[in-house]
Design a protein around this motif. Structure first.
Motif, PDB file in Angstrom:
ATOM      1  N   ASP A   1       5.072  33.991   3.242  1.00  0.00           N
ATOM      2  CA  ASP A   1       3.927  33.369   3.973  1.00  0.00           C
ATOM      3  C   ASP A   1       4.063  31.748   4.241  1.00  0.00           C
ATOM      4  O   ASP A   1       4.773  31.175   3.550  1.00  0.00           O
ATOM      5  CB  ASP A   1       2.686  33.648   3.133  1.00  0.00           C
ATOM      6  CG  ASP A   1       1.378  33.626   3.839  1.00  0.00           C
ATOM      7  OD1 ASP A   1       1.315  34.302   4.832  1.00  0.00           O
ATOM      8  OD2 ASP A   1       0.494  32.946   3.354  1.00  0.00           O
ATOM      9  N   GLU A   4     -12.153  26.517   5.376  1.00  0.00           N
ATOM     10  CA  GLU A   4     -11.936  26.698   3.943  1.00  0.00           C
ATOM     11  C   GLU A   4     -13.113  26.166   3.146  1.00  0.00           C
ATOM     12  O   GLU A   4     -13.441  26.655   2.068  1.00  0.00           O
ATOM     13  CB  GLU A   4     -10.666  25.967   3.511  1.00  0.00           C
ATOM     14  CG  GLU A   4      -9.390  26.566   4.067  1.00  0.00           C
ATOM     15  CD  GLU A   4      -8.193  25.691   3.764  1.00  0.00           C
ATOM     16  OE1 GLU A   4      -8.397  24.579   3.255  1.00  0.00           O
ATOM     17  OE2 GLU A   4      -7.069  26.119   4.018  1.00  0.00           O
ATOM     18  N   LYS A  35     -16.169  28.361   1.966  1.00  0.00           N
ATOM     19  CA  LYS A  35     -15.955  29.404   0.976  1.00  0.00           C
ATOM     20  C   LYS A  35     -16.297  28.915  -0.416  1.00  0.00           C
ATOM     21  O   LYS A  35     -16.338  27.726  -0.689  1.00  0.00           O
ATOM     22  CB  LYS A  35     -14.499  29.861   1.018  1.00  0.00           C
ATOM     23  CG  LYS A  35     -14.054  30.416   2.364  1.00  0.00           C
ATOM     24  CD  LYS A  35     -12.575  30.778   2.325  1.00  0.00           C
ATOM     25  CE  LYS A  35     -12.104  31.304   3.672  1.00  0.00           C
ATOM     26  NZ  LYS A  35     -10.665  31.615   3.655  1.00  0.00           N
ATOM     27  N   ASP A  77     -15.277  27.909  -3.873  1.00  0.00           N
ATOM     28  CA  ASP A  77     -13.983  27.320  -4.235  1.00  0.00           C
ATOM     29  C   ASP A  77     -13.765  27.269  -5.735  1.00  0.00           C
ATOM     30  O   ASP A  77     -13.003  26.454  -6.222  1.00  0.00           O
ATOM     31  CB  ASP A  77     -13.865  25.908  -3.646  1.00  0.00           C
ATOM     32  CG  ASP A  77     -14.822  24.912  -4.306  1.00  0.00           C
ATOM     33  OD1 ASP A  77     -15.769  25.348  -4.997  1.00  0.00           O
ATOM     34  OD2 ASP A  77     -14.623  23.703  -4.134  1.00  0.00           O
ATOM     35  N   ALA A 102     -10.334  37.200  -5.155  1.00  0.00           N
ATOM     36  CA  ALA A 102      -9.463  36.527  -4.195  1.00  0.00           C
ATOM     37  C   ALA A 102      -8.030  37.034  -4.297  1.00  0.00           C
ATOM     38  O   ALA A 102      -7.309  37.076  -3.301  1.00  0.00           O
ATOM     39  CB  ALA A 102      -9.494  35.016  -4.426  1.00  0.00           C
ATOM     40  N   ASN A 118      -8.162  27.340  -2.899  1.00  0.00           N
ATOM     41  CA  ASN A 118      -8.370  27.093  -1.478  1.00  0.00           C
ATOM     42  C   ASN A 118      -7.360  27.735  -0.547  1.00  0.00           C
ATOM     43  O   ASN A 118      -7.645  27.900   0.643  1.00  0.00           O
ATOM     44  CB  ASN A 118      -8.371  25.575  -1.199  1.00  0.00           C
ATOM     45  CG  ASN A 118      -9.397  24.836  -2.020  1.00  0.00           C
ATOM     46  OD1 ASN A 118      -9.071  24.181  -2.993  1.00  0.00           O
ATOM     47  ND2 ASN A 118     -10.662  24.934  -1.628  1.00  0.00           N
ATOM     48  N   GLY A 178      -5.966  30.715  -0.372  1.00  0.00           N
ATOM     49  CA  GLY A 178      -6.059  32.112   0.010  1.00  0.00           C
ATOM     50  C   GLY A 178      -5.379  33.062  -0.959  1.00  0.00           C
ATOM     51  O   GLY A 178      -4.618  32.653  -1.840  1.00  0.00           O
ATOM     52  N   PRO A 179      -5.641  34.380  -0.829  1.00  0.00           N
ATOM     53  CA  PRO A 179      -5.154  35.376  -1.786  1.00  0.00           C
ATOM     54  C   PRO A 179      -3.642  35.424  -1.928  1.00  0.00           C
ATOM     55  O   PRO A 179      -3.127  35.589  -3.031  1.00  0.00           O
ATOM     56  CB  PRO A 179      -5.697  36.694  -1.216  1.00  0.00           C
ATOM     57  CG  PRO A 179      -6.864  36.298  -0.387  1.00  0.00           C
ATOM     58  CD  PRO A 179      -6.536  34.963   0.181  1.00  0.00           C
ATOM     59  N   THR A 180      -2.914  35.270  -0.830  1.00  0.00           N
ATOM     60  CA  THR A 180      -1.458  35.381  -0.919  1.00  0.00           C
ATOM     61  C   THR A 180      -0.873  34.275  -1.779  1.00  0.00           C
ATOM     62  O   THR A 180       0.007  34.522  -2.615  1.00  0.00           O
ATOM     63  CB  THR A 180      -0.835  35.337   0.488  1.00  0.00           C
ATOM     64  OG1 THR A 180      -1.300  36.472   1.224  1.00  0.00           O
ATOM     65  CG2 THR A 180       0.676  35.379   0.409  1.00  0.00           C
ATOM     66  N   LYS A 181      -1.347  33.055  -1.584  1.00  0.00           N
ATOM     67  CA  LYS A 181      -0.848  31.930  -2.372  1.00  0.00           C
ATOM     68  C   LYS A 181      -1.207  32.102  -3.851  1.00  0.00           C
ATOM     69  O   LYS A 181      -0.384  31.852  -4.742  1.00  0.00           O
ATOM     70  CB  LYS A 181      -1.438  30.623  -1.849  1.00  0.00           C
ATOM     71  CG  LYS A 181      -0.974  30.226  -0.455  1.00  0.00           C
ATOM     72  CD  LYS A 181       0.449  29.682  -0.472  1.00  0.00           C
ATOM     73  CE  LYS A 181       0.812  29.074   0.867  1.00  0.00           C
ATOM     74  NZ  LYS A 181       2.188  28.531   0.878  1.00  0.00           N
TER      75      LYS A 181
END
Length: 619
Positions: free
Chosen positions: A37, A52, A55, A57, A92, A404, A406-409
């Motif tokens: 990603d 962002e 959301k 945090d 998340a 902050n 996102g789920p992939t990170k």
């Protein structure tokens, strides 16, 4: 020369929240691998916004509750994130996840939600091992045998035990009990946030197997089991609690003679991965405790951890990895642990580590460190000349990736942590360069996350009481700040360059007994704000530059102030006598006021040891 023992040594006083620079110039696989990603101060804040910032945090976690507790209902969201309206650790990370193990994590969080909603439920209390009449079971006894490194005589200490910790304490009973309770709560929060790494995850998998959560409550599922469910605990994690800071310094300096004694003298917490011991002394701020216990639990409570004492000279992957920034950054992230209304919170824009990072980036112009800047082994890092900035930047990156990005990170970060703390993998696998792509991010995105605005505070008001708060350089107005509850216990508060009035500041800061630094530079405050200063007997630095105050406001400045910034205010020569009378004043800036050269000369004569107008601001 003997080899230096591998240690986690954190100089919390210097690295947790360093003194703010004055007037800085302008299955068994827990998670899957992710896919790739100018003048005195900086210029005003940007008007850029980010989706962002709408959301949540921070991570919400649950804590043990006594059976008689009556927790408030879980919040209803203004925009749905999960069914409860807040972000639990699993949400998340498991978003769009094909990994079945994440469903076990989700079920574990649901067990905690059920305990929160019904603390007296006996099956849930039995599952977590909570006593029938309290939230934490604590016992104590006279100490007999201490580790040889302590040189303690029998009877010179007490042993306090909870389900997961053993505390060897020379502190008083009240302090020892406070620490014991804090440790036990912290353990359970850690298991929720880092469940994929926790050694107890397989027990949970067995307990929640065949649980149809949509149709069956947690209590009914536990009742249906053939035998009572109880999470089993292994050997307790050991903690040493010294009586005071002097005893703490003497003890760890003696126990670790090969350690840098100057660093030891400045620290407020210490974890030794060779002795499997944490060292503390009683203190009001538990951030050091959170930091070091996070290290200890990653080392001792992870799924592949060995509880056996390491052999002399053994090298840990966490010491040799080039991604040591993640080890320290994650502990810095966990320092933000705080509690409010029977819930725990980790991360968020109000996190202590982010206050200094925000000041450095938005006011001081300090660039966001690249991943290459951060990478290095433990020995490499501890030899850096600007270690405070390195720790600040490591924590900043970890906060961003956890809260902050996102789920992939986040998934990639937890996978990397699991690899680092897996003792079953070759050392070469603990520092994969493929992580660089996952952990690298655009500095502009981190800056956007730091720059808090009205919508962000409205959605995410700070939780718990804060000791530090820096919103300087943000896009915040009175409207957004009105959504934030009043704060207690602040030691450093910087609201400079925000369009805030006296009423805004007086509503936000409700006590000043511990306040050490306050900056209201370029705000809309007037003489009325000085009522805030009454009782601020610990205040050391005050900045009222470019505000509408005049001579009469100076009478409210407490005698404790040693640094005073009054640039661009409505002061006249009549202010000189009041300023000269401040007994501890060492630095003052009076440029761009109406004080004449004659008045300044008189000040120099009456207070010759005070540094006057150090900034040389151009007209």
């Amino acid at each position: 020369m003997p080899a230096r023992a591998p240690l986690y040594l954190i100089v919390v006083i210097l690295w947790l929240i360093p003194a703010v620079p004055s007037q800085v110039p302008a299955d068994d696989t827990p998670i899957t691998t992710p896919p790739p990603d100018t003048e005195t101060h900086a210029t005003g804040p940007s008007t850029a916004t980010s989706t962002e910032q709408t959301k949540i945090d921070r991570v919400t976690a649950f804590i043990p509750l006594p059976p008689a507790a009556d927790p408030p209902p879980l919040e209803s969201p203004s925009q749905p994130l999960d069914a409860a309206g807040y972000q639990t650790a699993d949400f998340a990370t498991r978003a769009d996840s094909p990994n079945p193990a994440d469903e076990i994590w989700s079920a574990y969080i649901d067990l905690w939600k059920s305990h929160y909603k019904s603390p007296s439920q006996p099956e849930l209390r039995s599952l977590f091992g909570f006593p029938v009449d309290a939230d934490v079971l604590i016992t104590d006894r006279r100490g007999r045998v201490a580790p040889s490194e302590l040189n303690w005589r029998p009877g010179s200490f007490r042993v306090w035990q909870t389900d997961h910790f053993e505390i060897l304490s020379q502190a008083d009973d009240v302090s020892s009990r406070i620490v014991a309770e804090a440790l036990e709560r912290e353990y359970w929060v850690w298991t929720q946030i880092f469940f994929p790494i926790w050694s107890g995850r397989n027990q949970v998998a067995a307990i929640v197997r065949d649980w149809e959560r949509e149709n069956t409550s947690a209590a009914d599922h536990l009742k249906s089991r053939s035998s009572p469910a109880r999470l089993q605990h292994g050997q307790r994690h050991r903690v040493v609690l010294l009586a005071d800071q002097e005893s703490y310094r003497a003890t760890i300096t003696t126990a670790f003679r090969n350690t840098d004694t100057s660093a030891v003298a400045a620290s407020t917490g210490f974890y030794s991965d060779t002795l499997r011991l944490s060292f503390f002394f009683p203190q009001p701020d538990l951030a050091s405790l959170h930091h070091e216990i996070c290290h200890q639990l990653f080392t001792e409570a992870s799924a592949n951890a060995s509880r056996r004492r390491p052999t002399r000279g053994q090298t840990f992957a966490t010491a040799t990895t080039e991604d040591f920034w993640l080890i320290e950054g994650m502990a810095g992230y966990f320092e933000s642990l705080r509690y409010e209304q029977s819930l725990a919170y980790v991360g968020g824009w109000e996190s202590p580590r982010l206050q200094l990072a925000r000041y450095q980036a938005l006011i001081g112009g300090v660039p966001i460190a690249s991943l290459e800047d951060l990478r290095g082994t433990r020995d490499d890092v501890q030899s850096k000349p600007d270690l405070a900035r390195w720790y600040s930047q490591a924590a900043l990156r970890t906060h961003y990736l956890m809260d902050n990005a996102g789920p992939t990170k986040r998934r990639g970060l937890l996978k990397q942590l699991a690899d680092l703390y897996s003792q079953t993998k070759p050392n070469a696998e603990t520092s994969p360069t493929s992580n660089d792509a996952a952990n690298e991010t655009n500095p502009a995105a981190i800056l956007r996350a730091l720059r808090v605005d009205d919508a962000h505070v409205t959605r995410n008001p700070a939780k718990g009481d804060l000791t530090t708060l820096c919103l300087a350089g943000c896009n915040l107005t009175s409207q957004g700040l009105s959504k934030q509850k009043p704060l207690h216990g602040l030691t450093w508060c910087d609201l400079s360059r925000l369009p805030l009035t006296d009423a805004d500041v007086l509503r936000l800061i409700v006590d000043t007994q511990q306040l050490d630094q306050l900056s209201l530079e370029a705000t809309q405050v007037t003489n009325q704000v000085t009522t805030l200063l009454r009782g601020a007997n610990q205040l050391r630095e005050l900045d009222l530059s470019y505000t509408a105050i005049d001579d009469s406001a100076l009478k409210s400045i407490p005698p404790s102030v040693s640094t005073l910034w009054l640039t661009g205010t409505n002061l006249t020569d009549q202010a000189i006598d009041t300023l000269v009378a401040l007994p501890r004043l060492q630095t003052i800036d009076l440029q761009r006021t109406t004080i004449t050269e004659r008045g300044l000369q008189r000040f120099r004569q009456l207070k010759p040891n005070c540094q006057l107008n150090p900034l040389n601001i151009p007209e």
